[in-house]
Design an enzyme around this catalytic site. Structure first.
Site, short mmCIF file in Angstrom:
data_model
loop_
_atom_site.label_atom_id
_atom_site.label_comp_id
_atom_site.label_asym_id
_atom_site.label_seq_id
_atom_site.Cartn_x
_atom_site.Cartn_y
_atom_site.Cartn_z
CB SER A 178 -4.31 -7.08 4.66
OG SER A 178 -4.01 -5.83 4.04
CG HIS B 83 -1.85 -1.08 1.40
ND1 HIS B 83 -1.71 -2.04 2.36
CD2 HIS B 83 -2.96 -1.39 0.71
CE1 HIS B 83 -2.71 -2.90 2.28
NE2 HIS B 83 -3.49 -2.53 1.28
#
Ligand code: AMP
Length: 298
Positions: free
Chosen positions: A205, A52
């Site tokens: 994640s 990210h």
């Protein structure tokens, strides 16, 4: 809020503005847009990692105003998927976003994105959403319908000049590019390379679900893709897929799929041709469903 406030470099290290209400976000962006500032959008589901952050840094380098959305989108999770246990840590995400120079975080509640009576969806038809993850026996095309619907809503709310996505989700990228083209959405789609752990595991994640044994096995996905590319280039695509399979077998990882497809339209390919070839893999490892891919460019 005026443009100077929004693009003031002195707040790049910590003064991130959080919005939960769409109209307030739009109002905050209006002066910047009026003044001709460029707006970069990075859509995320949070639990930020280096993947990210690479998108956020690219947006920071190229746009006057950087908006990160933070929304775990229920519409892209199927029944029995990990919506309820998806890792969330908003406080940490806000800190990391601020450090990466994000100006605005947009984190709407679910009811605001999907109010009572919500009935409209954006769907890319055909092979793009029907194969790989979109195969009905896997996540299904409904997953991508959830993605394209929420991304359209984010595009409409933020009206970014540029939107940043990761190559890690190769099929998502192909689907979003097609949607933007088909619907004439005035946004430039930027795709950044997959960021990896030291052993090659693509950051995700969902890696948080891996216990130590599974974490050890998970490295096999990227090894398999490397072997696939090397062997496909040296011999042929079939040999490449066999080499990948052997890496997965050696780690006792059973792939959900391991396929070679045209990187843009996702039609099956039997040989490396004059177009980029995507080799994509998905596998359940421990409690996590992992995906990864490599693109072999001619
Ligand atoms: P997510 O929060 O998982 O929905 O991901 C948000 C964006 O980050 C998507 O465009 C992903 O493709 C991208 N992304 C996730 N993991 C990586 C990674 N390891 N490297 C680069 N981009 C990533």
């Amino acid at each position: 809020m005026n443009l100077a406030e929004l693009v003031d470099p002195t707040h790049a290290q910590g003064d991130v503005k959080l919005f939960r209400v769409k109209d307030e976000l739009r109002a905050a962006l209006a002066p910047a847009r009026r003044d001709g500032a460029t707006i970069g959008l990075v859509p995320t589901m949070g639990c930020l990692h280096e993947g990210h952050l690479s998108l956020l840094r690219a947006a920071r380098a190229e746009s006057d105003v950087v908006v990160m959305s933070l929304f775990v989108n229920p519409a892209q999770f199927g029944p029995g998927e990990d919506l309820d246990r998806y890792p969330r840590d908003e406080e940490r995400d806000l800190r990391l976003a601020a450090e990466a120079g994000v100006d605005i975080v947009y984190a709407p509640p679910v009811e605001a994105v999907y109010p009572d009576g919500f009935a409209t969806h954006v769907e890319v038809d055909g092979e793009l959403t029907g194969v790989l993850d979109g195969d009905p026996s896997r996540r299904g095309s409904g997953h991508f319908r959830g993605v394209t619907t929420v991304v359209t809503k984010l595009f409409n709310t933020v009206q970014p000049d540029v939107a940043y996505f990761g190559q890690k989700d190769a099929q998502q990228v192909a689907v979003i590019r097609r949607m933007v083209r088909d619907l004439d959405i005035p946004v430039r789609v930027e795709v950044l390379p997959t960021v990896r752990e030291a052993d090659g595991l693509a950051m995700s994640s969902r890696n948080a679900y891996l216990d130590p044994r599974a974490r050890g096995q998970a490295g096999a996905l990227s090894r398999a893709l490397r072997a696939a590319e090397e062997t496909a280039r040296a011999e042929d695509l079939d040999a490449g897929l066999r080499a990948a399979r052997a890496e997965l077998d050696a780690a006792d990882v059973e792939p959900e799929y391991l396929e070679a497809r045209d990187a843009e339209n996702l039609t099956e390919v039997a040989e490396l041709g004059d177009r980029p070839t995507l080799i994509a893999v998905a596998a359940h490892v421990g409690g996590a469903r992992l995906i990864d891919n490599v693109v072999i460019r001619p």
